[in-house]
Write a protein that holds these residues in place. Structure first.
Motif, PDB file in Angstrom:
ATOM      1  N   ARG A  91       8.735  39.699 -37.049  1.00  0.00           N
ATOM      2  CA  ARG A  91       8.728  38.994 -38.324  1.00  0.00           C
ATOM      3  C   ARG A  91       9.151  39.890 -39.491  1.00  0.00           C
ATOM      4  O   ARG A  91      10.020  39.535 -40.268  1.00  0.00           O
ATOM      5  CB  ARG A  91       7.326  38.422 -38.584  1.00  0.00           C
ATOM      6  N   SER A  92       8.530  41.035 -39.656  1.00  0.00           N
ATOM      7  CA  SER A  92       8.805  41.880 -40.812  1.00  0.00           C
ATOM      8  C   SER A  92       8.662  43.347 -40.419  1.00  0.00           C
ATOM      9  O   SER A  92       8.161  43.676 -39.342  1.00  0.00           O
ATOM     10  CB  SER A  92       7.861  41.544 -41.967  1.00  0.00           C
ATOM     11  N   GLN A 141       2.286  36.878 -33.686  1.00  0.00           N
ATOM     12  CA  GLN A 141       0.852  37.131 -33.606  1.00  0.00           C
ATOM     13  C   GLN A 141       0.674  38.621 -33.341  1.00  0.00           C
ATOM     14  O   GLN A 141       1.160  39.129 -32.345  1.00  0.00           O
ATOM     15  CB  GLN A 141       0.200  36.316 -32.491  1.00  0.00           C
ATOM     16  N   GLY A 142       0.000  39.304 -34.245  1.00  0.00           N
ATOM     17  CA  GLY A 142      -0.234  40.727 -34.042  1.00  0.00           C
ATOM     18  C   GLY A 142       0.782  41.585 -34.757  1.00  0.00           C
ATOM     19  O   GLY A 142       1.614  41.123 -35.535  1.00  0.00           O
ATOM     20  N   ALA A 175      -1.532  45.611 -31.715  1.00  0.00           N
ATOM     21  CA  ALA A 175      -2.861  45.119 -32.066  1.00  0.00           C
ATOM     22  C   ALA A 175      -2.789  43.636 -32.387  1.00  0.00           C
ATOM     23  O   ALA A 175      -1.763  43.128 -32.859  1.00  0.00           O
ATOM     24  CB  ALA A 175      -3.411  45.882 -33.265  1.00  0.00           C
ATOM     25  N   ASP A 176      -3.902  42.938 -32.118  1.00  0.00           N
ATOM     26  CA  ASP A 176      -4.044  41.519 -32.455  1.00  0.00           C
ATOM     27  C   ASP A 176      -2.947  40.683 -31.834  1.00  0.00           C
ATOM     28  O   ASP A 176      -2.453  39.732 -32.437  1.00  0.00           O
ATOM     29  CB  ASP A 176      -4.029  41.312 -33.985  1.00  0.00           C
ATOM     30  N   ASP A 220       2.155  35.916 -25.701  1.00  0.00           N
ATOM     31  CA  ASP A 220       3.334  36.239 -26.481  1.00  0.00           C
ATOM     32  C   ASP A 220       4.137  37.376 -25.882  1.00  0.00           C
ATOM     33  O   ASP A 220       5.258  37.626 -26.290  1.00  0.00           O
ATOM     34  CB  ASP A 220       2.940  36.610 -27.915  1.00  0.00           C
ATOM     35  N   LEU A 221       3.550  38.127 -24.946  1.00  0.00           N
ATOM     36  CA  LEU A 221       4.275  39.230 -24.329  1.00  0.00           C
ATOM     37  C   LEU A 221       5.179  38.750 -23.210  1.00  0.00           C
ATOM     38  O   LEU A 221       5.924  39.536 -22.643  1.00  0.00           O
ATOM     39  CB  LEU A 221       3.281  40.254 -23.758  1.00  0.00           C
ATOM     40  N   CYS A 222       5.112  37.477 -22.830  1.00  0.00           N
ATOM     41  CA  CYS A 222       5.899  36.966 -21.713  1.00  0.00           C
ATOM     42  C   CYS A 222       7.206  36.381 -22.209  1.00  0.00           C
ATOM     43  O   CYS A 222       7.242  35.649 -23.182  1.00  0.00           O
ATOM     44  CB  CYS A 222       5.133  35.896 -20.952  1.00  0.00           C
TER      45      CYS A 222
END
Length: 571
Positions: free
Chosen positions: A331-332, A355-356, A381-382, A387-389
């Motif tokens: 994202r940023s 997320q994270g 973190a977080d 989301d890692l897949c």
């Protein structure tokens, strides 16, 4: 006079005649006719200077200190051929190769019919400009080329009288670049002290760099504005904004100082949006696309890193990106680039995900080596496990409509609620991982097409990897129940392939413990995990259970000393 000029320019000098206007004066005027200074041998054939007539006034007393203080100059007809060679030598300043000249001492300038022919092999640029200066003002205009592309050039200002502040306008225009400048010099033609507002449009930053010589690189087309102040040896860039390709720079400032051969920089860049592909030319994009066609999509941008030419550069540049455009998972970005003698440190890094976030630092070191060494110390973190897949196309065969509180559907094979499986296979699509494990749990359904709905456990709280051209010497993953170590392996960033042997040691008593390494191969984006042969069989599971029951389930691991590991990796 001819002897001093010959000593300064290390070349033959000839003068037709010299006449003195005033007999007794501390500011005499001399008239020189047919002045010719030959080109030094390295600059080619012809003359460096040939002027038909020169009237100049100077102060006598500074000559006693070895200074030639020119106060008025009138030139009528002639040509000046200025050359800068590939190694940086200047024929007009042979004893000051890196310094920029200035005519700041001249308080009255009159020029008629003089052509300045400038050729620069360092920046591949050339200009032929006709100069005029009289009661109508100062004017210089002509044409030339930058990177073999034609341009026109123009410079204009008021009549030069006295040493007061001198406003000016300048323009360079062609098919690949348009640069407009409006500013004020501290005195006429004194480029060492000036403030200027710039507007630049070019096919890339490197074309602009052919004019400003800031060490910029090739990019997508630019449209930038800025205010620049020069108080030699310091340049200050303020209010820099605009676009680079589709990326939008909202605010930037920098201070650049020269100290001999050393250049220092301190600045900040704020991008509203940034695409890393905008930091490449079309040719660079084509090369990157060819690599991706060969190896598949990349995880790490394939930007070439060459710090060898930055051995004399030092300083810091803070970068903030509100939105990364070409990386959907990211994202940023907030980070600081610190460069010191071909060693680039990117720290601290904060990359925000959907997320994270990712934090840590990256070090790229090219001191005394041809190929840079990249070292990563990153933490996640977080981060939601799923989301890692990486998701594949295709529907999950076991997906069901989400059940309500009143209507709870069950998988007939397992007898467990479908809702848990649906949470893992979002929108009826499943992630692509291995061995039927989703976020550390077994998949709650058996797929009829034998494809695996799989996930991965979250990355460790702290991990350190030392990445070299050949790969990773060592990495560690420390969890509250176990610790995994990779004692040998290779990670190649050129094609993003890896080959790592991973061994694990439990921190507490466990029923199932692998006594042989798990091997990870394939590409970073979609690694292949190879479990030791026999582990999945009933016999293999029984053997592990037998060792556990008999109290022979191997040694226990302690907590990893993450601080020591990071210190060892980052040196």
């Amino acid at each position: 006079m001819s002897v001093r000029l010959a000593e300064r320019f290390k070349s033959d000098v000839s003068i037709g005649t010299i006449d003195r206007v005033e007999l007794l004066s501390f500011s005499p005027t001399l008239i020189v006719r047919d002045l010719t200074i030959a080109q030094p041998a390295w600059a080619g054939k012809g003359d460096l200077v040939h002027l038909d007539r020169i009237d100049f006034r100077f102060r006598v007393l500074p000559l006693l200190r070895g200074n030639f203080d020119l106060t008025a100059l009138a030139v009528d007809g002639g040509r000046v051929a200025m050359v800068r060679s590939k190694d940086g030598r200047k024929n007009w300043a042979p004893e000051q190769r890196g310094d920029k000249g200035s005519a700041s001492a001249i308080t009255s300038l009159t020029v008629r019919g003089v052509v300045i022919d400038y050729r620069d092999a360092v920046q591949n640029r050339r200009f032929a400009v006709t100069v005029a200066s009289d009661e109508r003002g100062f004017r210089a205009s002509g044409d030339g080329a930058i990177d073999d592309r034609p341009v026109t050039v123009a410079l204009a200002g008021p009549t030069i009288r006295g040493d007061a502040a001198w406003p000016f306008t300048a323009r360079v225009a062609g098919p690949t670049i348009t640069l407009d400048a409006k500013g004020t010099m501290a005195s006429p033609l004194n480029t060492r002290q000036m403030t200027v507002d710039l507007t630049a449009r070019a096919n890339n930053l490197k074309t602009l760099d052919a004019l400003i010589e800031a060490g910029l690189f090739g990019t997508q087309p630019i449209d930038l504005t800025a205010r620049v102040r020069h108080d030699d040896p310091t340049w200050v860039v303020e209010r820099l904004s605009g676009t680079i390709g589709g990326s939008r720079l909202t605010a930037a400032n920098a201070t650049v100082t020269r100290d001999g051969d050393r250049t220092g920089i301190d600045g900040r860049l704020h991008f509203a949006t940034l695409s890393f592909t905008d930091l490449e030319t079309d040719e660079g994009r084509a090369r990157a696309a060819a690599i991706e066609r060969r190896i598949g999509p990349r995880v790490v941008p394939g930007t070439r890193i060459n710090l060898a030419k930055m051995s004399n550069l030092g300083g810091k540049l803070a970068i903030r990106v509100d939105r990364l455009r070409d990386m959907p998972a990211l994202r940023s970005l907030d980070t600081v680039l610190a460069i010191d003698q071909s060693r680039l440190t990117v720290a601290p890094i904060t990359v925000r995900l959907a997320q994270g976030k990712i934090t840590g630092q990256v070090v790229v070191d090219q001191r005394d080596r041809k190929t840079p060494r990249a070292t990563f110390d990153l933490r996640l973190a977080d981060l939601a496990h799923l989301d890692l897949c990486r998701r594949r196309s295709g529907r999950c065969p076991a997906a069901r409509p989400r059940a309500t509180d009143r209507q709870r559907r069950h998988d007939p094979r397992r007898g467990r609620p479908v809702e848990r499986h649906d949470r893992l296979c979002r929108d009826g699509r499943y992630p692509a991982c291995e061995d039927g494990v989703v976020a550390g749990r077994r998949c709650r359904a058996r797929h009829s097409d034998r494809r695996r709905c799989a996930g991965t456990a979250a990355l460790p709280r702290a991990a350190a990897e030392r990445l070299q051209r050949a790969g990773a010497d060592r990495s560690a993953a420390d969890r509250h129940v176990a610790r995994a170590d990779a004692g040998a392996g290779v990670v190649r960033l050129s094609d993003e392939t890896l080959s790592i042997a991973l061994t694990g040691t439990p921190k507490q008593r466990t029923l199932l413990h692998l006594d042989r390494p798990v091997r990870i191969t394939g590409r970073v984006q979609a690694p292949d995990i190879h479990v030791p042969p026999g582990v999945k069989s009933a016999g293999g599971i029984l053997r592990m259970l037998g060792r556990a029951i008999g109290g022979d389930d191997g040694p226990r691991a302690g907590n990893a000393d993450c601080t020591a590991l990071v210190g060892r990796v980052l040196g």
